[in-house]
Design a protein around this motif. Structure first.
Motif, PDB file in Angstrom:
ATOM      1  N   ALA A 159       0.825  -1.214   0.000  1.00 33.82           N
ATOM      2  CA  ALA A 159       0.000   0.000   0.000  1.00 33.82           C
ATOM      3  C   ALA A 159       0.857   1.261   0.000  1.00 33.82           C
ATOM      4  CB  ALA A 159      -0.935  -0.002   1.201  1.00 33.82           C
ATOM      5  N   SER A 160       1.962   1.242   0.722  1.00 29.14           N
ATOM      6  CA  SER A 160       2.891   2.372   0.728  1.00 29.14           C
ATOM      7  C   SER A 160       4.301   1.801   0.665  1.00 29.14           C
ATOM      8  CB  SER A 160       2.717   3.223   1.990  1.00 29.14           C
ATOM      9  OG  SER A 160       2.996   2.453   3.137  1.00 29.14           O
ATOM     10  N   SER A 161       5.214   2.602   0.117  1.00 31.07           N
ATOM     11  CA  SER A 161       6.586   2.130  -0.004  1.00 31.07           C
ATOM     12  C   SER A 161       7.551   3.308   0.075  1.00 31.07           C
ATOM     13  CB  SER A 161       6.773   1.371  -1.314  1.00 31.07           C
ATOM     14  OG  SER A 161       6.501   2.203  -2.414  1.00 31.07           O
ATOM     15  N   PRO A 162       8.790   3.027   0.436  1.00 31.00           N
ATOM     16  CA  PRO A 162       9.775   4.112   0.527  1.00 31.00           C
ATOM     17  C   PRO A 162      10.181   4.602  -0.862  1.00 31.00           C
ATOM     18  CG  PRO A 162      10.810   1.997   0.958  1.00 31.00           C
ATOM     19  CD  PRO A 162       9.344   1.744   0.836  1.00 31.00           C
ATOM     20  N   SER A 163      10.707   5.809  -0.904  1.00 35.12           N
ATOM     21  CA  SER A 163      11.210   6.356  -2.165  1.00 35.12           C
ATOM     22  C   SER A 163      12.482   5.608  -2.561  1.00 35.12           C
ATOM     23  CB  SER A 163      11.518   7.846  -1.987  1.00 35.12           C
ATOM     24  OG  SER A 163      12.493   8.014  -0.970  1.00 35.12           O
ATOM     25  N   VAL A 190      13.783  -4.113   8.475  1.00 30.47           N
ATOM     26  CA  VAL A 190      13.820  -2.706   8.865  1.00 30.47           C
ATOM     27  C   VAL A 190      14.836  -1.979   7.978  1.00 30.47           C
ATOM     28  CG1 VAL A 190      14.238  -1.068  10.752  1.00 30.47           C
ATOM     29  CG2 VAL A 190      13.275  -3.338  11.254  1.00 30.47           C
ATOM     30  N   MET A 191      14.421  -0.848   7.402  1.00 26.36           N
ATOM     31  CA  MET A 191      15.309  -0.046   6.559  1.00 26.36           C
ATOM     32  C   MET A 191      15.357   1.374   7.117  1.00 26.36           C
ATOM     33  SD  MET A 191      15.159   0.792   2.491  1.00 26.36           S
ATOM     34  CE  MET A 191      13.718   1.826   2.595  1.00 26.36           C
ATOM     35  N   PHE A 192      16.560   1.949   7.129  1.00 23.78           N
ATOM     36  CA  PHE A 192      16.724   3.305   7.640  1.00 23.78           C
ATOM     37  C   PHE A 192      17.558   4.137   6.681  1.00 23.78           C
ATOM     38  CE2 PHE A 192      19.250   6.494   9.884  1.00 23.78           C
ATOM     39  CZ  PHE A 192      18.229   7.281  10.398  1.00 23.78           C
ATOM     40  N   ASN A 247      16.094  10.501   6.371  1.00 27.83           N
ATOM     41  CA  ASN A 247      16.189  10.179   7.784  1.00 27.83           C
ATOM     42  C   ASN A 247      14.906   9.474   8.237  1.00 27.83           C
ATOM     43  OD1 ASN A 247      17.408  10.110  10.264  1.00 27.83           O
ATOM     44  ND2 ASN A 247      16.702  12.141  10.883  1.00 27.83           N
ATOM     45  N   ASP A 248      14.449   8.520   7.425  1.00 28.95           N
ATOM     46  CA  ASP A 248      13.199   7.846   7.731  1.00 28.95           C
ATOM     47  C   ASP A 248      13.444   6.353   7.967  1.00 28.95           C
ATOM     48  OD1 ASP A 248      13.889   7.364   5.106  1.00 28.95           O
ATOM     49  OD2 ASP A 248      11.889   7.640   4.291  1.00 28.95           O
ATOM     50  N   THR A 249      12.504   5.727   8.652  1.00 29.96           N
ATOM     51  CA  THR A 249      12.583   4.293   8.940  1.00 29.96           C
ATOM     52  C   THR A 249      11.354   3.614   8.365  1.00 29.96           C
ATOM     53  OG1 THR A 249      13.774   4.729  11.003  1.00 29.96           O
ATOM     54  CG2 THR A 249      12.745   2.563  10.776  1.00 29.96           C
TER      55      THR A 249
END
Length: 180
Positions: free
Chosen positions: A11-15, A32-34, A41-43
């Motif tokens: 449904a949502s994903s990181p850039s 977990v990705m940071f 600066n997102d997790t």
């Protein structure tokens, strides 16, 4: 499946990013990705509730060593491979597939299979593989049909054997969930 990568749409994903940090948190069962380049600066966490799994439970029985069942994880659009191994030469193997696990297993001693247990209700299908040998395999095609994701199956194998009065031995059980 441990070999091939499968793209999963969420449904949502990181850039898109590079130089980020990623790890698997085994205590929580999440990836977990940071961060990343360009001051990200997102997790993000990925919880694969739709991942295919195959988990062994119980123990098999046999004359010297237990009959052992293993499998790949059943993923949609792939072939599910089941393999049973025995130390005793057998002339036939059976794969019992159901939708309910018996864990702990139901003793088969009263049927003459001392030390053996039933780990599945086997209400879906039983496939007999007439094969002389110490191992047998069965392949089952899993259709690429999204409603199958999350469907639970239990499997157990049995082999002809002279080590029990009943004339057969049984394997451990497998609890498998169809996923990506």
């Amino acid at each position: 499946d441990g070999v091939n990568w499968t793209q999963v749409t969420t449904a949502s994903s990181p850039s898109a990013r590079l130089q980020h940090a990623m790890a698997y948190d085994s205590a929580r069962g999440k990836v977990v990705m940071f961060g990343g380049h360009y001051n990200l600066n997102d997790t993000w966490e990925y919880d694969c509730t739709a991942c295919a799994t195959s988990t062994a439970y119980g123990t098999g029985c046999g004359a010297f060593y237990p009959l052992t069942l293993s499998s790949t994880a059943p993923s949609i659009g792939s072939t599910w491979q089941l393999t049973v191994m025995s130390v005793e030469l057998s002339t036939a193997y059976a794969f019992l597939i159901g939708d309910t696990a018996f864990n702990p297993g139901i003793s088969l001693s009263a049927q003459g299979a001392s030390g053996c247990f039933l780990y599945t209700n086997a209400n879906l299908v039983t496939v007999v593989v007439p094969q002389l040998g110490w191992t047998a395999s069965m392949s089952l095609s899993i259709p690429n049909w999204l409603p199958l994701i999350g469907y639970n199956m239990t499997v157990q194998a049995s082999a002809a054997s002279t080590s029990t009065v009943a004339g057969f031995v049984s394997s451990n059980g497998l609890d498998a969930v169809i996923g990506y």
